[in-house]
Design a protein around this motif. Structure first.
Motif, PDB file in Angstrom:
ATOM      1  N   ILE A   1      -3.159 112.053 -37.504  1.00  0.00           N
ATOM      2  CA  ILE A   1      -3.565 111.779 -36.108  1.00  0.00           C
ATOM      3  C   ILE A   1      -2.375 112.040 -35.173  1.00  0.00           C
ATOM      4  O   ILE A   1      -2.544 112.471 -34.042  1.00  0.00           O
ATOM      5  CB  ILE A   1      -4.061 110.321 -35.963  1.00  0.00           C
ATOM      6  CG1 ILE A   1      -5.152 110.029 -37.004  1.00  0.00           C
ATOM      7  CG2 ILE A   1      -4.569 110.039 -34.550  1.00  0.00           C
ATOM      8  CD1 ILE A   1      -5.405 108.548 -37.230  1.00  0.00           C
ATOM      9  N   HIS A   2      -1.174 111.728 -35.680  1.00  0.00           N
ATOM     10  CA  HIS A   2       0.067 111.921 -34.912  1.00  0.00           C
ATOM     11  C   HIS A   2       1.033 112.677 -35.822  1.00  0.00           C
ATOM     12  O   HIS A   2       1.912 112.064 -36.434  1.00  0.00           O
ATOM     13  CB  HIS A   2       0.683 110.571 -34.512  1.00  0.00           C
ATOM     14  CG  HIS A   2      -0.323 109.597 -33.962  1.00  0.00           C
ATOM     15  ND1 HIS A   2      -0.873 108.579 -34.712  1.00  0.00           N
ATOM     16  CD2 HIS A   2      -0.890 109.515 -32.733  1.00  0.00           C
ATOM     17  CE1 HIS A   2      -1.745 107.895 -33.963  1.00  0.00           C
ATOM     18  NE2 HIS A   2      -1.765 108.445 -32.767  1.00  0.00           N
TER      19      HIS A   2
ATOM     20  N   PRO B   1      -4.651 103.306 -34.690  1.00  0.00           N
ATOM     21  CA  PRO B   1      -4.897 103.732 -36.069  1.00  0.00           C
ATOM     22  C   PRO B   1      -3.947 104.849 -36.521  1.00  0.00           C
ATOM     23  O   PRO B   1      -3.561 105.700 -35.724  1.00  0.00           O
ATOM     24  CB  PRO B   1      -6.350 104.236 -36.046  1.00  0.00           C
ATOM     25  CG  PRO B   1      -6.817 104.184 -34.646  1.00  0.00           C
ATOM     26  CD  PRO B   1      -5.746 103.622 -33.774  1.00  0.00           C
ATOM     27  N   HIS B   2      -3.584 104.787 -37.788  1.00  0.00           N
ATOM     28  CA  HIS B   2      -2.746 105.816 -38.405  1.00  0.00           C
ATOM     29  C   HIS B   2      -3.288 106.098 -39.796  1.00  0.00           C
ATOM     30  O   HIS B   2      -4.032 105.290 -40.357  1.00  0.00           O
ATOM     31  CB  HIS B   2      -1.296 105.332 -38.570  1.00  0.00           C
ATOM     32  CG  HIS B   2      -0.587 105.049 -37.286  1.00  0.00           C
ATOM     33  ND1 HIS B   2      -0.257 106.024 -36.387  1.00  0.00           N
ATOM     34  CD2 HIS B   2      -0.135 103.884 -36.760  1.00  0.00           C
ATOM     35  CE1 HIS B   2       0.374 105.471 -35.350  1.00  0.00           C
ATOM     36  NE2 HIS B   2       0.454 104.175 -35.549  1.00  0.00           N
TER      37      HIS B   2
ATOM     38  N   MET C   1       4.682 111.965 -36.786  1.00  0.00           N
ATOM     39  CA  MET C   1       5.061 110.844 -37.658  1.00  0.00           C
ATOM     40  C   MET C   1       5.182 111.382 -39.080  1.00  0.00           C
ATOM     41  O   MET C   1       4.170 111.768 -39.672  1.00  0.00           O
ATOM     42  CB  MET C   1       3.997 109.749 -37.641  1.00  0.00           C
ATOM     43  CG  MET C   1       3.860 108.990 -36.349  1.00  0.00           C
ATOM     44  SD  MET C   1       2.440 107.876 -36.410  1.00  0.00           S
ATOM     45  CE  MET C   1       2.898 106.786 -37.741  1.00  0.00           C
TER      46      MET C   1
ATOM     47  N   CYS D   1       1.271 111.463 -40.573  1.00  0.00           N
ATOM     48  CA  CYS D   1       0.033 110.892 -40.049  1.00  0.00           C
ATOM     49  C   CYS D   1      -0.725 112.044 -39.404  1.00  0.00           C
ATOM     50  O   CYS D   1      -0.199 112.671 -38.488  1.00  0.00           O
ATOM     51  CB  CYS D   1       0.359 109.797 -39.034  1.00  0.00           C
ATOM     52  SG  CYS D   1      -1.078 109.272 -38.084  1.00  0.00           S
TER      53      CYS D   1
HETATM   54 CU   LIG Z   1      -0.543 107.921 -36.537  1.00  0.00          CU
END
Ligand SMILES: [Cu+2]
Length: 118
Positions: A107-108, A70-71, A111, A105
């Protein structure tokens, strides 16, 4: 002979009308072409692609997550934020105001991507 000249005149007028109509048609077709369309950004292997893009104001960008992970898409200035996208889910946002929009993103956070709206 007189009749031939007259026919030629009619033909010339008809051609001019057709050309004018044709010109008008191509102008409206061009106007439709310049209407901002939806632009696709893929999320693939933890990368937004294209990573940076320039679009005219009024353009819609649609992100699609092609990863199995997921992103989401969050703009730095908080002007837009998607929900978490699972595989093949999409998020669209319409950029109405010119400017430079960087996003990531959440979550990350490594990115990142950029949209320049003209
Ligand atoms: Cu992500």
């Amino acid at each position: 002979m007189k009749r031939t000249v007259w026919s030629l005149g009619i033909a010339a007028v008809a051609i001019m009308i057709l050309m004018a109509a044709g010109a008008r048609t191509s102008v409206s077709a061009a106007a439709q072409d310049t209407k901002p369309a939806e632009t696709a950004v893929k999320i693939d292997n933890f990368v937004f692609s294209p990573n940076a893009l320039t679009v005219p104001a009024g353009s819609t960008i649609r992100w699609t997550n092609h990863d199995d992970i997921p992103h989401n898409i969050v703009s730095e200035d908080k002007s837009f934020k998607s929900k978490v996208l699972d595989t093949d889910e999409t998020f669209a946002y319409t950029f109405t105001k010119p400017g430079t929009y960087t996003y990531f993103c959440s979550i990350h956070p490594k990115m990142t991507g950029k949209v320049v709206v003209q």
